[in-house]
Scaffold this motif. Structure first.
Motif, PDB file in Angstrom:
ATOM      1  N   PRO A 216      10.329  10.307   9.310  1.00  0.00           N
ATOM      2  CA  PRO A 216       9.058   9.922   8.670  1.00  0.00           C
ATOM      3  C   PRO A 216       7.965   9.589   9.672  1.00  0.00           C
ATOM      4  CG  PRO A 216      10.915   8.840   7.614  1.00  0.00           C
ATOM      5  CD  PRO A 216      11.452   9.496   8.844  1.00  0.00           C
ATOM      6  N   LEU A 217       8.302   8.907  10.763  1.00  0.00           N
ATOM      7  CA  LEU A 217       7.282   8.559  11.734  1.00  0.00           C
ATOM      8  C   LEU A 217       6.685   9.805  12.369  1.00  0.00           C
ATOM      9  CD1 LEU A 217       8.429   5.343  13.583  1.00  0.00           C
ATOM     10  CD2 LEU A 217       7.060   5.611  11.524  1.00  0.00           C
ATOM     11  N   ALA A 218       7.519  10.819  12.604  1.00  0.00           N
ATOM     12  CA  ALA A 218       7.000  12.057  13.177  1.00  0.00           C
ATOM     13  C   ALA A 218       6.020  12.728  12.217  1.00  0.00           C
ATOM     14  CB  ALA A 218       8.157  12.999  13.509  1.00  0.00           C
ATOM     15  N   VAL A 219       6.346  12.681  10.903  1.00  0.00           N
ATOM     16  CA  VAL A 219       5.442  13.276   9.921  1.00  0.00           C
ATOM     17  C   VAL A 219       4.119  12.517   9.888  1.00  0.00           C
ATOM     18  CG1 VAL A 219       5.125  13.795   7.472  1.00  0.00           C
ATOM     19  CG2 VAL A 219       7.360  14.119   8.543  1.00  0.00           C
TER      20      VAL A 219
ATOM     21  N   THR B 273       0.391  13.844  10.945  1.00  0.00           N
ATOM     22  CA  THR B 273      -0.722  13.747   9.990  1.00  0.00           C
ATOM     23  C   THR B 273      -1.929  13.062  10.619  1.00  0.00           C
ATOM     24  OG1 THR B 273       0.874  13.623   8.175  1.00  0.00           O
ATOM     25  CG2 THR B 273      -1.378  12.921   7.699  1.00  0.00           C
ATOM     26  N   ALA B 274      -1.647  12.084  11.510  1.00  0.00           N
ATOM     27  CA  ALA B 274      -2.737  11.362  12.179  1.00  0.00           C
ATOM     28  C   ALA B 274      -3.256  12.111  13.395  1.00  0.00           C
ATOM     29  CB  ALA B 274      -2.250   9.978  12.593  1.00  0.00           C
ATOM     30  N   GLY B 275      -2.703  13.291  13.673  1.00  0.00           N
ATOM     31  CA  GLY B 275      -3.185  14.089  14.794  1.00  0.00           C
ATOM     32  C   GLY B 275      -2.521  13.780  16.113  1.00  0.00           C
ATOM     33  N   HIS B 276      -1.339  13.140  16.093  1.00  0.00           N
ATOM     34  CA  HIS B 276      -0.616  12.806  17.317  1.00  0.00           C
ATOM     35  C   HIS B 276       0.631  13.684  17.423  1.00  0.00           C
ATOM     36  CE1 HIS B 276      -2.723   8.977  18.485  1.00  0.00           C
ATOM     37  NE2 HIS B 276      -3.130   9.102  17.234  1.00  0.00           N
ATOM     38  N   ASP B 277       0.954  14.087  18.631  1.00  0.00           N
ATOM     39  CA  ASP B 277       2.155  14.888  18.848  1.00  0.00           C
ATOM     40  C   ASP B 277       3.342  14.049  19.317  1.00  0.00           C
ATOM     41  OD1 ASP B 277       1.213  14.215  21.315  1.00  0.00           O
ATOM     42  OD2 ASP B 277       1.229  16.250  22.141  1.00  0.00           O
TER      43      ASP B 277
ATOM     44  N   TRP C  37       2.222   7.114  18.933  1.00  0.00           N
ATOM     45  CA  TRP C  37       1.434   6.766  17.760  1.00  0.00           C
ATOM     46  C   TRP C  37       1.870   5.422  17.193  1.00  0.00           C
ATOM     47  CZ3 TRP C  37       3.217   6.127  12.688  1.00  0.00           C
ATOM     48  CH2 TRP C  37       2.221   5.903  11.745  1.00  0.00           C
ATOM     49  N   TRP C  38       3.188   5.193  17.135  1.00  0.00           N
ATOM     50  CA  TRP C  38       3.691   3.934  16.587  1.00  0.00           C
ATOM     51  C   TRP C  38       3.254   2.759  17.461  1.00  0.00           C
ATOM     52  CZ3 TRP C  38       5.667   2.346  12.140  1.00  0.00           C
ATOM     53  CH2 TRP C  38       6.277   1.090  12.087  1.00  0.00           C
ATOM     54  N   GLU C  39       3.279   2.926  18.774  1.00  0.00           N
ATOM     55  CA  GLU C  39       2.822   1.855  19.649  1.00  0.00           C
ATOM     56  C   GLU C  39       1.365   1.504  19.359  1.00  0.00           C
ATOM     57  OE1 GLU C  39       3.308   2.426  23.802  1.00  0.00           O
ATOM     58  OE2 GLU C  39       5.367   1.728  23.819  1.00  0.00           O
ATOM     59  N   ASP C  40       0.517   2.531  19.229  1.00  0.00           N
ATOM     60  CA  ASP C  40      -0.898   2.270  19.005  1.00  0.00           C
ATOM     61  C   ASP C  40      -1.144   1.647  17.634  1.00  0.00           C
ATOM     62  OD1 ASP C  40      -1.370   3.312  21.452  1.00  0.00           O
ATOM     63  OD2 ASP C  40      -2.140   5.247  20.757  1.00  0.00           O
TER      64      ASP C  40
ATOM     65  N   LEU D 110       5.463  10.043   1.312  1.00  0.00           N
ATOM     66  CA  LEU D 110       6.532  10.837   1.922  1.00  0.00           C
ATOM     67  C   LEU D 110       7.724  10.975   0.985  1.00  0.00           C
ATOM     68  CD1 LEU D 110       6.557   9.526   5.617  1.00  0.00           C
ATOM     69  CD2 LEU D 110       5.632  11.666   4.746  1.00  0.00           C
ATOM     70  N   ARG D 111       8.065   9.894   0.261  1.00  0.00           N
ATOM     71  CA  ARG D 111       9.211   9.981  -0.654  1.00  0.00           C
ATOM     72  C   ARG D 111       8.902  10.914  -1.813  1.00  0.00           C
ATOM     73  NH1 ARG D 111      13.507   6.096   0.291  1.00  0.00           N
ATOM     74  NH2 ARG D 111      14.492   7.162  -1.462  1.00  0.00           N
ATOM     75  N   GLU D 112       7.647  10.918  -2.255  1.00  0.00           N
ATOM     76  CA  GLU D 112       7.269  11.859  -3.317  1.00  0.00           C
ATOM     77  C   GLU D 112       7.357  13.298  -2.834  1.00  0.00           C
ATOM     78  OE1 GLU D 112       3.402  10.839  -4.640  1.00  0.00           O
ATOM     79  OE2 GLU D 112       3.985   8.911  -5.536  1.00  0.00           O
ATOM     80  N   THR D 113       7.047  13.507  -1.563  1.00  0.00           N
ATOM     81  CA  THR D 113       7.031  14.872  -1.017  1.00  0.00           C
ATOM     82  C   THR D 113       8.427  15.353  -0.640  1.00  0.00           C
ATOM     83  OG1 THR D 113       4.817  14.447  -0.125  1.00  0.00           O
ATOM     84  CG2 THR D 113       6.030  16.339   0.756  1.00  0.00           C
ATOM     85  N   TYR D 114       9.216  14.485   0.013  1.00  0.00           N
ATOM     86  CA  TYR D 114      10.492  14.913   0.586  1.00  0.00           C
ATOM     87  C   TYR D 114      11.717  14.370  -0.157  1.00  0.00           C
ATOM     88  CZ  TYR D 114       7.640  16.328   4.579  1.00  0.00           C
ATOM     89  OH  TYR D 114       6.708  16.920   5.383  1.00  0.00           O
ATOM     90  N   GLY D 115      11.523  13.571  -1.179  1.00  0.00           N
ATOM     91  CA  GLY D 115      12.677  13.010  -1.877  1.00  0.00           C
ATOM     92  C   GLY D 115      13.448  12.061  -0.980  1.00  0.00           C
TER      93      GLY D 115
END
Length: 780
Positions: free
Chosen positions: A149-152, A156-160, A165-168, A197-202
């Motif tokens: 989920p964090l990668a998704v 979405t926020a434009g980070h690779d 991203w989580w640190e920031d 995310l749960r709605e999208t990926y179950g």
């Protein structure tokens, strides 16, 4: 964020310092009457120990099936884990705290139904909020389908980079001087994102989550009926599922019929290394040492980190000054600004350290990552924590012998002539008997071949707690358990060598009560085993045991009787056993013969050695039925033991290399004879001439078959011996080389001693040998 009125769902990332700080702030704001935490409910009985002053994270809950301790799981907590922060907050405010996840009585069995592998697993339930997932609970085939989920969210926020991203977004939140007015705002935003995310990926590929979430919903409803304000700390991935109301009947239906076992739960020490992903922990993090630093640093975390790095490099004698620290901090801040980050993260600090303190080298960075970014911190648990009797006895022994379990690997050299070191050795050998690999035997740094010294490499891993629990079935103390394990292993051993190895281990471990049973089994097996190879393989361990018995003060008289009996039977049965062997069988038997030779030297029985020499002579002189490899090896052993004259050796070699011997058989004889080293050919030119003449006469048709054997033989020589032999062969006849008279024209060799040249070197030889050397310091 709210499942029902009065229930606050705080979705977190496991082992996130930002989440831990946010949880503390949210609890201060909410003031709940009960805190529910994701974890096995069986651990409620030991939750009170979390407030004990002797509890120092990282620690882990260990749950194992009572009748089968190998079915076990760990739930680790670090100082910066949000769940640990919630537990400590509740303890400090006198608030009730409970675990609400699926009981370990079910989850440990469900794991083994899904996964083929068995054994202890590191389990952090609810890894959906950005970890790799619960590797202990998912099927191997489902691992590829699970989402991060964090990668998704990061994409979405434009980070690779999800970690960056989580640190920031979370870890640095509130540390940039702006603060945060509402500590619940971040939880609301994260819950909303996870809901999408749960709605999208179950279930996102986390197939076991449905059952776990059903159990957590039931526990939340129970707490809500008893308390007006409830706070739930769980993985952010579960928040949307736990926020659903109703469906009690469906939840109970999911939990109906689950397999169940009786389990025990306790606290055990954990390490930062095992908390990391590299340690095999599915919900781990890349940098536990860095995260702990962020959590414990009240201000200026970057400057404090650079100071730690400088201290470490100075300990390693690297030139680092305060100016380096200042410049590294400035560079890290500059990099963070250029990269649009609120504060320097681990990437910026690492880049700054590499450029300023390490002169662009990655070699010191490896040390920094090992010692600081990951770290070897080992937690502690109070003495009152529940434990099996064997674990308590082991802890007592560790305190008595001053052998504190430590996460970093360290060496321990023992002098068995000292009582304390001898006791330490016995403890380590007993643990090895029980399969508890705290210590591994190593090579002593002391230049000695005696039996009174041992060297060990010690490293305590958290999984050893499971091994101790498993070994508890053998006894309540380390000594009694090791003895019972030795007796059982002897009775069920399949090979004679296994029993002799157990006898050796019993002496090493100081298990006199188990030794009679082992010796009885050994005597019975030895009497019934007709295989000479088995007897020869078993003899060395017995002889080594006699030496260990001498230095350890153990009565090993029974061992000597059995060892001498085995040696007698080997002497009788060896010649017939060597007849008709193929190449592989001959190579294996040669190893057994060499081991018996060494064992009889150590045994010190002159009569047996004389008889053994007679057996070797039979092998050396027989030219029918005995493989050339064994005949050559027997001749070499007799020569090394001064039981065969050089002239007789030359005669045997001449016969083995005669024209009537097939080239492959002759090459095998050479291999067996020269396996002891090439210096023999350097100092005895007659033998070198025989080998050289034979090799020159090998027919071209057979040379390709002989060459691999010769390459293997001469490849075993050290470089100096190969070079000298080559020089001797190159000189050839007339130059003192192969084919010439011994010593003629060869520098350094002559028919008689050159006393004038020897006198010049005599003083140096006396100096090297020391007082009493060179025949007491007299004439050489």
């Amino acid at each position: 964020m709210t499942a029902a009125e009065g229930v606050a769902l705080l979705g977190v990332r496991h082992h996130g310092p930002g989440s831990a700080r946010a949880v503390r702030a949210a609890l201060d704001r909410l003031e709940p009457r009960i805190v529910l935490v994701e974890g096995p409910p069986e651990a409620d009985a030991v939750l009170g120990l979390a407030a004990d002053p002797g509890m120092r994270p990282p620690v882990a809950l260990l749950a194992h099936v009572v009748d089968e301790p190998s079915r076990a799981g760990f739930w680790p907590f670090a100082e910066f884990s949000p769940e640990w922060a919630a537990i400590r907050w509740a303890a400090g405010h006198g608030v009730a705290v409970r675990f609400i996840d699926l009981p370990a009585a079910h989850s440990l069995l469900l794991r083994d139904e899904r996964d083929a592998p068995r054994g202890p697993q590191v389990r952090r339930e609810g890894e959906g909020e950005g970890e790799e997932g619960d590797g202990a609970e998912e099927e191997a085939g489902a691992a590829d389908a699970r989402i991060d989920p964090l990668a998704v969210l990061a994409r979405t926020a434009g980070h690779d980079d999800p970690e960056r991203w989580w640190e920031d977004a979370v870890e640095h939140r509130g540390r940039d001087g702006e603060g945060e007015a509402d500590p619940l705002a971040a939880f609301g935003a994260l819950a909303e994102a996870m809901g999408v995310l749960r709605e999208t990926y179950g279930d996102g590929g986390h197939r076991g989550d449905a059952v776990r979430e059903a159990h957590m919903r039931l526990r939340i409803r129970e707490a809500r009926r008893a308390h007006e304000r409830v706070a739930v700390v769980c993985g952010a991935w579960h928040v949307p599922a736990l926020a659903r109301t109703g469906g009690v009947t469906a939840d109970r239906a999911l939990l109906k019929g689950l397999p169940k076992a009786k389990v025990e739960v306790t606290w055990v020490p954990w390490t930062h290394r095992r908390l990391s992903r590299a340690g095999g922990y599915g919900a781990g993090i890349d940098s536990p040492g860095w995260y702990r630093h962020l959590f414990t640093s009240p201000d200026r975390p970057v400057a404090r980190w650079m100071t730690k790095v400088a201290g470490l490099l100075r300990e390693e004698d690297l030139p680092v000054s305060s100016a380096h620290v200042i410049e590294a901090v400035r560079l890290a801040d500059t990099l963070a600004g250029l990269r649009g980050r609120p504060l320097p993260g681990l990437g910026e600090t690492t880049d700054a350290v590499r450029a300023v303190m390490c002169d662009g080298s990655d070699v010191p960075l490896a040390l920094i990552r090992d010692r600081l970014v990951v770290g070897d911190v080992l937690g502690e648990v109070p003495e009152g924590a529940p434990a099996v009797p064997l674990a308590r006895d082991l802890a007592r022994e560790q305190r008595r012998l001053r052998m504190k379990p430590e996460a970093p690997e360290r060496e321990m050299d023992l002098d068995l002539r000292k009582d304390t070191d001898a006791a330490r050795s016995r403890l380590l050998h007993r643990l090895r008997m029980l399969g508890i690999g705290w210590g591994r035997p190593g090579r002593s740094r002391t230049a000695t071949t005696g039996t009174f010294r041992e060297s060990w490499r010690l490293r305590w891993e958290p999984e050893l707690a499971v091994a101790v629990a498993e070994a508890g079935v053998w006894g309540t103390t380390v000594e009694s358990a090791a003895g019972a394990r030795a007796e059982d292993a002897a009775v069920h051993a399949r090979a004679l060598a296994e029993v002799t190895g157990l006898a050796e281990q019993c002496l090493l471990a100081g298990l006199p009560d188990a030794l009679p049973t082992v010796m009885r089994v050994l005597a019975d097996r030895a009497a019934l085993d007709p295989d000479v190879a088995h007897l020869a393989q078993a003899l060395p361990a017995l002889v080594r045991s006699l030496r260990y018995g001498d230095v350890r003060g153990t009565d090993a008289g029974a061992l000597r009787e059995v060892a001498e009996g085995l040696a007698e039977r080997v002497c009788v049965g060896l010649p017939p056993a060597c007849a008709g062997l193929d190449a592989d069988g001959a190579a294996e038997m040669r190893g057994h013969v060499a081991q018996v030779q060494q064992a009889l030297v150590l045994l010190g029985d002159d009569a047996l050695r004389d008889r053994w020499a007679g057996v070797l002579r039979k092998l050396a002189v027989r030219d029918r039925g005995i493989p050339g490899l064994l005949r050559g090896s027997a001749a070499r052993l007799l020569l090394d033991d001064a039981r065969l004259e050089p002239g007789e050796v030359a005669r045997l070699m001449g016969l083995a290399l005669s024209h009537g011997t097939p080239p492959q058989e002759a090459a095998a004889w050479v291999e067996g004879f020269l396996a002891g080293g090439g210096m023999l050919l350097v100092h005895d030119e007659r033998l070198l001439a025989l080998v050289d003449g034979w090799l020159s006469a090998v027919p071209a048709a057979a040379f390709d078959d002989v060459l691999p054997l010769l390459r293997r033989t001469f490849g075993g020589f050290d470089a100096g011996a190969r070079r000298t032999v080559g020089e001797l062969v190159r000189r050839g006849p007339g130059g003192g080389g192969a084919g010439g008279a011994a010593g003629e024209g060869l520098p350094g060799f002559a028919p008689r001693l050159d006393e004038e040249r020897a006198e010049a070197a005599l003083s140096t030889v006396r100096l090297l040998l020391g007082p009493g050397g060179a025949d007491g310091g007299g004439d050489a």
